[in-house]
Design an enzyme around this catalytic site. Structure first.
Site, PDB file in Angstrom:
ATOM      1  CB  CYS A  66      -0.705  -0.428   1.469  1.00 49.29           C
ATOM      2  SG  CYS A  66      -1.923  -1.225   1.158  1.00 49.29           S
ATOM      3  NE  ARG A 118       4.788   1.225  -0.947  1.00 52.30           N
ATOM      4  CZ  ARG A 118       5.197   2.455  -0.388  1.00 52.30           C
ATOM      5  NH1 ARG A 118       6.539   2.663  -0.077  1.00 52.30           N
ATOM      6  NH2 ARG A 118       5.554   1.723   1.205  1.00 52.30           N
ATOM      7  CD1 TRP A 140      -0.454  -5.740  -3.679  1.00 52.84           C
ATOM      8  CD2 TRP A 140       0.088  -6.577  -1.465  1.00 52.84           C
ATOM      9  NE1 TRP A 140       0.069  -7.398  -3.632  1.00 52.84           N
ATOM     10  CE2 TRP A 140       0.254  -7.728  -2.448  1.00 52.84           C
ATOM     11  CE3 TRP A 140       0.026  -6.807  -0.157  1.00 52.84           C
ATOM     12  CZ2 TRP A 140       1.189  -8.555  -1.902  1.00 52.84           C
ATOM     13  CZ3 TRP A 140       0.349  -7.719   0.278  1.00 52.84           C
ATOM     14  CH2 TRP A 140       0.942  -8.652  -0.368  1.00 52.84           C
ATOM     15  CG  ASN A 197       1.270   0.209   4.064  1.00 52.13           C
ATOM     16  OD1 ASN A 197       1.610  -0.427   3.625  1.00 52.13           O
ATOM     17  ND2 ASN A 197       2.667   1.029   3.809  1.00 52.13           N
ATOM     18  N   GLY A 198      -0.417  -2.359   6.168  1.00 47.16           N
ATOM     19  CA  GLY A 198       0.144  -2.954   7.098  1.00 47.16           C
ATOM     20  C   GLY A 198      -0.942  -3.227   7.436  1.00 47.16           C
ATOM     21  CD  GLU A 202      16.433 -13.328  -9.614  1.00 44.09           C
ATOM     22  OE1 GLU A 202      15.711 -13.581  -8.967  1.00 44.09           O
ATOM     23  OE2 GLU A 202      16.292 -12.193 -10.122  1.00 44.09           O
ATOM     24  CE  LYS A 225      13.309 -11.798 -10.961  1.00 46.99           C
ATOM     25  NZ  LYS A 225      13.503 -10.906 -10.770  1.00 46.99           N
ATOM     26  CD  GLU A 255       9.143 -11.986  -9.682  1.00 50.15           C
ATOM     27  OE1 GLU A 255       8.713 -11.114  -8.583  1.00 50.15           O
ATOM     28  OE2 GLU A 255      10.845 -11.650  -9.931  1.00 50.15           O
ATOM     29  CG  HIS A 297      20.010 -36.754  -5.521  1.00 49.45           C
ATOM     30  ND1 HIS A 297      20.212 -37.684  -4.726  1.00 49.45           N
ATOM     31  CD2 HIS A 297      20.904 -36.363  -6.108  1.00 49.45           C
ATOM     32  CE1 HIS A 297      21.975 -37.808  -5.028  1.00 49.45           C
ATOM     33  NE2 HIS A 297      22.127 -36.833  -5.642  1.00 49.45           N
ATOM     34  CE  LYS A 340      10.913  -3.341  -7.356  1.00 50.90           C
ATOM     35  NZ  LYS A 340      11.533  -4.156  -8.077  1.00 50.90           N
TER      36      LYS A 340
HETATM   37  C1  F6R Z   1      11.401 -10.774  -7.274  1.00 54.94           C
HETATM   38  C2  F6R Z   1      11.706  -9.873  -6.676  1.00 54.94           C
HETATM   39  C3  F6R Z   1      11.214  -9.833  -5.045  1.00 54.94           C
HETATM   40  C4  F6R Z   1      12.464  -9.078  -3.813  1.00 54.94           C
HETATM   41  C5  F6R Z   1      12.008  -9.106  -2.872  1.00 54.94           C
HETATM   42  C6  F6R Z   1      12.968  -9.007  -1.726  1.00 54.94           C
HETATM   43  O1  F6R Z   1      12.047 -10.245  -9.181  1.00 54.94           O
HETATM   44  O2  F6R Z   1      11.626  -8.378  -6.848  1.00 54.94           O
HETATM   45  O3  F6R Z   1      11.895 -11.310  -4.375  1.00 54.94           O
HETATM   46  O4  F6R Z   1      14.048  -9.241  -4.570  1.00 54.94           O
HETATM   47  O5  F6R Z   1      10.443  -9.335  -2.043  1.00 54.94           O
HETATM   48  O6  F6R Z   1      12.514  -7.545  -2.178  1.00 54.94           O
HETATM   49  P1  F6R Z   1      13.635  -5.972  -1.365  1.00 54.94           P
HETATM   50  O7  F6R Z   1      14.824  -6.128  -2.011  1.00 54.94           O
HETATM   51  O8  F6R Z   1      12.908  -4.860  -1.218  1.00 54.94           O
HETATM   52  O9  F6R Z   1      13.747  -7.101  -0.028  1.00 54.94           O
END
Ligand code: F6R
Length: 607
Positions: free
Chosen positions: A2, A27, A74, A98-99, A479, A483, A486, A502, A602
């Protein structure tokens, strides 16, 4: 996550709040709303979905008034509908939040018994009723807000306005960030300085437990104990220019292609090219004697930490533990006396990472953070920060922040190796040259964009995809899988190549593409034999490797993507590029919302 914006003072503030909310879109959110005080009366507009819908609602029925609050939501409690969107309001108070309010059920029950009725499924709505309950008891708004806030449990940020109070807004921070902006004859609240940038660059950050009373004239801040306190007003250098996509279709593409520049920027902060040496700030521990390093982060940042473990152990011979913050914070980890805890976070606001940092501090660890947002909570709570210079990352999927984190961590690992006598001055000089070549190699790796775009059309048809890598390419495989899942919503898993037999090898058939990251390095032969096991079972292998790696791979590849041959130290940074492009183009082929994938935020400021 949020986003909150508040403005006290001005003419009609709703359009300004809307613009500020646009700066918080990154965000992640799924509904939005604004409330203003029009002639003493609270009025609001809310909309499900993107800000465009709210803008349309405001065009049809504009909001007037010189005081207002806005919110991008959010969803946590309650579906992302217009009805659940903030601001929540009674006829006496409106709030944005927010929260999470942890004791909302008890408070809701208490308020129901007093005759309040609720119209949403959110935890946030109880704040508006709770404040109203205190107002109904004859308290003035400042006192009512303070008493209501005291009853709330959880981690949150809140802004509150009151009917009939044209010159008062209350803000509070407990767990979630909130910044106060100082204008001339107007004052602002925002989830971050970035939201406030077009209005002011004079900003103070509320500390944990703070409550602020804003009027046109200024801010009066109280700490958790109710004492009147001052918080330093800083001049921020957050750019006021609205970040745009340049000539790219998505922010994610722009950010992927920005990597040569931002990695270069980050490296040049930590390398003294004139003297061919590293150039890092003083650290809170002596790396020569530190007994252990604990690295803590979430998601992509956690994978950066996993790569760093390989570097620290191999180059500096330091024992390293890497943990996911949400696990670390509750497992009561035993930490060695005099240890160093490293936190990695793009946003610097990830709730679990921040909580883990507080835990480490309370256990006597020295703390170092690799953060992209230098005015963030994690940055401010750390003994020392190593900022990454990725610039604002708007796409929800982290790309340039990841490679800038890797660049910074590589330098830190080399610094540790120097401190421990594992690397001498000549080797340091060689490494400086290797590192500074990274942006160029990243640009070369980006040259595979067209080929990756072509093959992603086929990849987009897959239901499941596996990623394999060994050594430092194992975290890159993880990673790559993260990617892809998501942003394209294709199920993907990353595995250590040697782990395949395994269990995961049972998944292999002609419908499961297997992406193998194996440039020519000392582990190449091992990985290639795992790859051949996949091919022998009818698996469809896409190999990401340098020229020599592709040439020696043998028969049966489905596809290959060539990356430049580079020094193993910087290989994980280079190898990240094709997996980012693969995810991006596959998502574009599938037509998903690349920059704001479903269900994701985000900045994850709740646990
Ligand atoms: C994936 C992604 C998330 C962030 C994670 C940590 O693409 O962006 O997995 O890496 O939420 O976020 P930060 O780096 O802001 O602590």
């Amino acid at each position: 996550m949020c986003g909150i914006v508040g403005i006290v003072g001005g003419r009609d503030v709703a359009p300004v709040i809307l613009e500020a909310l646009k700066r918080l879109e990154y965000r992640g959110y799924d509904s939005a709303g604004i409330a203003t005080l029009d002639d003493g009366q609270l009025t609001r507009r809310r909309a499900e979905g993107k800000l465009f819908n709210l803008e349309t609602a405001l065009t049809a029925q504009p909001l007037h008034g010189g005081l207002g609050i806005g919110h991008t939501r959010w969803a946590t409690h309650g579906a992302p509908t217009e009805n659940n969107a903030h601001p929540h309001a009674t006829d006496r108070a409106a709030i944005v939040h927010n929260g999470i309010i942890e004791n909302f059920r008890e408070l809701r029950q208490m308020l129901l018994e007093k005759g309040f009725s609720f119209s949403t499924d959110t935890d946030s709505e109880i704040i508006a009723h709770l404040v109203t309950d205190h107002l109904n008891r004859g308290k003035d708004p400042r006192r009512a807000a303070a008493d209501a806030l005291r009853e709330l449990e959880g981690a949150f940020a809140v802004a509150i306005i009151f009917s009939g109070e044209e010159d008062l807004m209350i803000g509070a921070r407990r767990g979630s960030p909130l910044a106060v902006g100082y204008g001339d004859g107007s004052m602002y609240l925002g989830s971050d300085a970035f939201a406030l940038a077009p209005m002011t660059n004079r900003v103070s950050f509320l500390e944990e437990g703070d409550r602020v009373e804003l009027t046109r004239e200024g801010a009066v801040i109280y700490d958790a104990a109710g004492r009147n306190v001052e918080r330093t007003v800083k001049i921020t250098d957050v750019s006021a220019a609205l970040v745009d996509k340049g000539n790219h279709r998505h922010f994610m593409a722009k950010e992927i292609f920005e990597q040569p520049e931002v990695i270069g920027h980050t490296l040049s902060e930590y390398l003294d090219l004139v003297n061919e040496k590293l150039h890092l700030p003083d650290l809170p521990v002596d790396l020569a004697t530190v007994p252990r390093i604990t690295i803590i982060a979430c998601g992509t940042a956690f994978y950066a930490g996993l790569v760093a473990k390989y570097w620290f152990e191999k180059l500096a011979r330091i024992s390293v533990e890497v943990d996911i913050a949400s696990e670390f914070r509750y497992r009561e980890a035993a930490l060695p006396e005099g240890g160093l805890a490293i936190f990695i976070s793009q946003s610097g606001e990830t709730a679990d990472t921040l909580a883990a940092l507080h835990y480490c501090k309370s256990r006597g660890q020295k703390t170092l953070s690799v953060v992209n947002v230098v005015e963030s909570s994690i940055a401010r709570a750390s003994d020392v920060i190593l900022p990454t210079f990725a610039g604002p990352e708007i796409g929800v999927a982290s790309t340039k922040a990841f490679t800038c984190q890797l660049s910074t961590l590589a330098i830190l690992a080399v610094r540790a190796a120097i401190a421990r006598g594992q690397i001498d001055a000549e080797e340091e000089r060689r490494i400086v040259h290797t590192l500074i070549e990274t942006p160029r190699h990243v640009a070369e790796a980006l040259g595979a964009d067209g080929a990756i775009q072509d093959l992603s059309v086929d990849l987009a048809k897959a239901r499941d995809v596996l990623y394999l890598g060994r050594g430092h390419n194992y975290p890159v495989a993880l990673e790559g899988a993260l990617k892809l899942k998501e942003i394209s919503y294709i199920h993907a898993e990353g595995y250590a190549a040697g782990e395949l037999k395994h269990g995961p090898i049972a998944l292999i058939d002609e419908n499961v593409p297997v992406i193998v990251i194996a440039p020519m390095d000392p582990l190449y032969e091992k990985t290639v034999s795992n790859m051949q096991e996949v091919i022998a079972r009818g698996g469809k292998v896409l190999l990401i490797a340098d020229k020599a790696g592709i040439e020696h791979a043998g028969e049966g590849l489905w596809e290959s993507v060539e990356i430049p041959a580079v020094d193993p130290l910087i290989a994980p940074i280079i190898n990240a590029i094709p997996v980012q492009l693969l995810a991006y183009h596959t998502a574009v082929s599938k037509g998903t919302d690349v920059d704001q994938p479903r269900n994701l935020a985000k900045s994850v400021t709740v646990e």
